[in-house]
Design a protein around this motif. Structure first.
Motif, PDB file in Angstrom:
ATOM      1  N   UNK A   2      46.979  63.261  53.913  1.00 33.43           N
ATOM      2  CA  UNK A   2      47.719  62.735  52.514  1.00 33.43           C
ATOM      3  C   UNK A   2      46.978  61.417  51.931  1.00 33.43           C
ATOM      4  N   UNK A   3      46.795  61.272  50.640  1.00 26.66           N
ATOM      5  CA  UNK A   3      46.575  60.039  50.294  1.00 26.66           C
ATOM      6  C   UNK A   3      48.043  59.463  49.816  1.00 26.66           C
ATOM      7  N   UNK A   4      48.424  58.650  50.377  1.00 25.67           N
ATOM      8  CA  UNK A   4      49.806  58.177  49.969  1.00 25.67           C
ATOM      9  C   UNK A   4      49.681  57.208  48.924  1.00 25.67           C
ATOM     10  N   UNK A   5      48.731  56.520  48.693  1.00 23.47           N
ATOM     11  CA  UNK A   5      48.679  55.524  47.858  1.00 23.47           C
ATOM     12  C   UNK A   5      48.705  56.185  46.300  1.00 23.47           C
ATOM     13  N   UNK A   6      48.478  57.149  46.404  1.00 16.52           N
ATOM     14  CA  UNK A   6      48.603  57.838  45.053  1.00 16.52           C
ATOM     15  C   UNK A   6      49.847  58.167  44.733  1.00 16.52           C
ATOM     16  N   UNK A   7      50.897  58.287  45.663  1.00 17.41           N
ATOM     17  CA  UNK A   7      52.400  58.338  45.595  1.00 17.41           C
ATOM     18  C   UNK A   7      53.149  57.150  45.015  1.00 17.41           C
ATOM     19  N   UNK A   8      52.422  56.048  45.318  1.00 19.75           N
ATOM     20  CA  UNK A   8      53.056  54.462  44.952  1.00 19.75           C
ATOM     21  C   UNK A   8      52.650  54.323  43.485  1.00 19.75           C
ATOM     22  N   UNK A   9      53.654  54.094  42.614  1.00 19.80           N
ATOM     23  CA  UNK A   9      53.389  53.873  41.207  1.00 19.80           C
ATOM     24  C   UNK A   9      54.008  52.521  40.827  1.00 19.80           C
ATOM     25  N   UNK A  30      61.036  63.325  56.011  1.00 22.19           N
ATOM     26  CA  UNK A  30      61.184  61.811  56.698  1.00 22.19           C
ATOM     27  C   UNK A  30      59.632  61.381  56.964  1.00 22.19           C
ATOM     28  N   UNK A  31      58.927  62.359  57.478  1.00 23.06           N
ATOM     29  CA  UNK A  31      57.581  62.186  57.848  1.00 23.06           C
ATOM     30  C   UNK A  31      56.847  61.488  56.677  1.00 23.06           C
ATOM     31  N   UNK A  32      56.892  62.152  55.455  1.00 20.36           N
ATOM     32  CA  UNK A  32      56.218  61.606  54.272  1.00 20.36           C
ATOM     33  C   UNK A  32      56.668  60.180  53.909  1.00 20.36           C
ATOM     34  N   UNK A  33      58.108  60.264  53.859  1.00 20.68           N
ATOM     35  CA  UNK A  33      58.571  58.825  53.336  1.00 20.68           C
ATOM     36  C   UNK A  33      58.113  57.808  54.188  1.00 20.68           C
ATOM     37  N   UNK A  34      58.251  58.217  55.587  1.00 22.34           N
ATOM     38  CA  UNK A  34      57.892  56.967  56.504  1.00 22.34           C
ATOM     39  C   UNK A  34      56.395  56.408  56.387  1.00 22.34           C
ATOM     40  N   UNK A  35      55.550  57.436  56.323  1.00 20.68           N
ATOM     41  CA  UNK A  35      54.057  57.123  55.874  1.00 20.68           C
ATOM     42  C   UNK A  35      53.963  56.317  54.673  1.00 20.68           C
ATOM     43  N   UNK A  36      54.877  56.991  53.601  1.00 16.98           N
ATOM     44  CA  UNK A  36      54.690  56.269  52.416  1.00 16.98           C
ATOM     45  C   UNK A  36      55.285  54.654  52.308  1.00 16.98           C
ATOM     46  N   UNK A  37      56.068  54.625  53.109  1.00 16.03           N
ATOM     47  CA  UNK A  37      56.862  53.235  53.407  1.00 16.03           C
ATOM     48  C   UNK A  37      55.729  52.380  53.908  1.00 16.03           C
ATOM     49  N   UNK A  38      55.178  52.933  55.038  1.00 14.84           N
ATOM     50  CA  UNK A  38      54.294  52.007  55.872  1.00 14.84           C
ATOM     51  C   UNK A  38      53.275  51.695  54.761  1.00 14.84           C
ATOM     52  N   UNK A  39      52.593  52.682  53.916  1.00 16.36           N
ATOM     53  CA  UNK A  39      51.637  52.199  52.992  1.00 16.36           C
ATOM     54  C   UNK A  39      52.056  51.294  52.034  1.00 16.36           C
ATOM     55  N   UNK A  40      53.227  51.220  51.662  1.00 16.23           N
ATOM     56  CA  UNK A  40      53.723  50.216  50.705  1.00 16.23           C
ATOM     57  C   UNK A  40      53.676  49.063  51.182  1.00 16.23           C
ATOM     58  N   UNK A  41      54.247  48.862  52.706  1.00 11.88           N
ATOM     59  CA  UNK A  41      54.091  47.537  53.365  1.00 11.88           C
ATOM     60  C   UNK A  41      52.650  46.764  53.368  1.00 11.88           C
ATOM     61  N   UNK A  42      51.891  47.659  53.158  1.00 19.32           N
ATOM     62  CA  UNK A  42      50.398  47.047  53.093  1.00 19.32           C
ATOM     63  C   UNK A  42      49.730  46.991  51.958  1.00 19.32           C
ATOM     64  N   UNK A  43      50.774  47.328  50.788  1.00 22.23           N
ATOM     65  CA  UNK A  43      50.081  47.151  49.415  1.00 22.23           C
ATOM     66  C   UNK A  43      50.514  45.931  48.822  1.00 22.23           C
ATOM     67  N   UNK A  44      49.681  45.473  47.569  1.00 20.78           N
ATOM     68  CA  UNK A  44      50.118  44.389  47.121  1.00 20.78           C
ATOM     69  C   UNK A  44      51.476  44.356  46.230  1.00 20.78           C
ATOM     70  N   UNK A  45      52.129  45.506  46.252  1.00 26.11           N
ATOM     71  CA  UNK A  45      53.359  45.888  45.417  1.00 26.11           C
ATOM     72  C   UNK A  45      54.769  45.614  46.507  1.00 26.11           C
TER      73      UNK A  45
END
Length: 412
Positions: free
Chosen positions: A119-126, A162-177
């Motif tokens: 999954x490309x989790x960055x695409x779910x971070x808006x 939980x798996x998807x949101x955990x990966x999404x949160x991990x991606x967010x922690x490394x994003x500029x937002x």
């Protein structure tokens, strides 16, 4: 920042065979006016936009006409729209590139990396900004309805979310937002939320599990905008930051008492500051005769006679939907026809008649008679026992006579 949270439109739905196009237009017109009055920074639509995966062209036209009018009514409005379990993920995603040019972000399926490996989790971070500022002031985690193929095999729906949101949160922690207030938009049945006990039009069973804990979204989420349940409510034990906006139109008579509307959610730099409701009154109400419980056939006919008459030239656009609940002491094969005739000049849309059997008010052994004893019973005795078991009364004499006549005719 200000968000408007709505969900579960079910465009294209028909109610007991009645077309609802006028009702949907009424709601969408109201919503455009609400957006114009509130001037929110973002509109969050939490799934089940359509009633079926293959909606009619008219239903799709309603959606795109609304999106055009909404973005015109609120310059700079951002829209986040996800797919629910009723929607086709592909259909929701199809116009994504075009809609993005108008600040409308749709997420129908879990997006994948170009090689399809994950999954490309960055695409779910808006990132979302206020309408008057260019810089992001909040971030939206937009997670469409997940199906078993969206997470590792063997996981339950709760584990998958939980798996998807955990990966999404991990991606967010490394994003500029990272560090911005977080709003999540998702579509699932959260543990502790209330659903109708009568007709489970909202219940969702996937992989043997029909609800998941609201905390699967993870820590740090300031507000979770949920879709799927039709009753507007905060999720118990999760506080005001996790809520269902509810459906704007009822999808079953069991939803007759639900309040309709949308939620206004406000943030500041520290996070959630308040949630309030804008109430919506649907074009057509739900009506039950009697208002509570059930009534005998003769009482039902009196109640029907008291309904308002149709007026000449009235197209029935705002007539209520009607359900009749009959307390059936005995079979009434002609009742539906009599009621339909009585309703022919009444200003209602008749949907159904529900028959309720009398409650015996007693407890005890209600097991059927043994086979050996049944073999010794005559057909009339069998009918008498069945009638007593169902209606807790003796077979009426006129029915007894008719049964004997039918038995004699069968033996002739």
């Amino acid at each position: 920042m200000k968000f408007l949270h709505t969900a579960d439109w079910h465009l294209g739905n028909t109610f007991h065979g009645y077309d609802r196009a006028a009702e949907f237009r009424h709601f969408l017109d109201w919503l455009v006016n609400a957006l114009r009055a509130e001037q929110p920074d973002a509109l969050l639509v939490a799934g089940d936009v359509y009633d079926t995966p293959n909606p009619s062209a008219a239903a799709e036209e309603m959606l795109y006409d609304f999106l055009l009018r909404a973005t015109e009514a609120v310059p700079g409005l951002q829209v986040v729209l996800i797919a629910g379990n009723h929607d086709s993920a592909g259909r929701i995603d199809a116009p994504a590139a075009l809609l993005k040019r108008h600040n409308i972000y749709v997420r129908g399926a879990l997006p994948l990396l170009e090689d399809g490996s994950a999954p490309d989790y960055e695409q779910l971070i808006l990132p979302l900004s206020s309408r008057t500022a260019p810089e992001a002031e909040a971030v939206c985690l937009a997670v469409p309805f997940l199906r078993p193929a969206d997470y590792p095999a063997g996981m339950s729906p709760a584990e998958g979310l939980r798996y998807v949101f955990r990966n999404l949160q991990d991606t967010l922690r490394h994003s500029p937002f990272r560090g911005l207030p977080i709003v999540a938009v998702a579509h699932f049945y959260a543990t502790g939320a209330e659903i109708s006990e009568g007709e489970h039009s909202e219940r969702l069973v996937v992989g043997g599990q029909d609800c998941v804990p609201a905390e699967v979204v993870g820590a740090g989420v300031n507000y979770t905008a949920l879709g799927h349940l039709h009753k507007a409510q905060q999720v118990k034990c999760a506080g005001p930051q996790t809520a269902y906006a509810g459906s704007p139109l009822p999808l079953s008579f069991s939803e007759r008492t639900y309040e309709r509307g949308v939620s206004i959610v406000e943030f500041d730099a520290e996070g959630l500051t308040g949630v309030r409701r804008l109430r919506y009154e649907p074009l057509r109400a739900l009506m039950a005769l009697p208002a509570r419980g059930a009534a005998r056939p003769e009482e039902i006919l009196d109640l029907v006679a008291a309904l308002p008459q149709r007026e000449a030239g009235d197209d029935g656009r705002d007539w209520p939907y009607l359900e009749i609940r009959v307390l059936e002491q005995r079979p009434e094969p002609s009742l539906l026809h009599r009621v339909a005739e009585a309703l022919s000049d009444r200003a209602v849309h008749f949907c159904r008649m529900v028959r309720e059997l009398p409650d015996s008010g007693t407890k005890g052994d209600t097991a059927p008679a043994k086979t050996s004893s049944l073999q010794a019973l005559s057909p009339l005795e069998m009918a008498t026992r069945v009638f007593r078991d169902i209606y807790h009364n003796d077979l009426p004499e006129e029915m007894r006579t008719r049964f004997l006549q039918a038995e004699q005719a069968a033996q002739a």
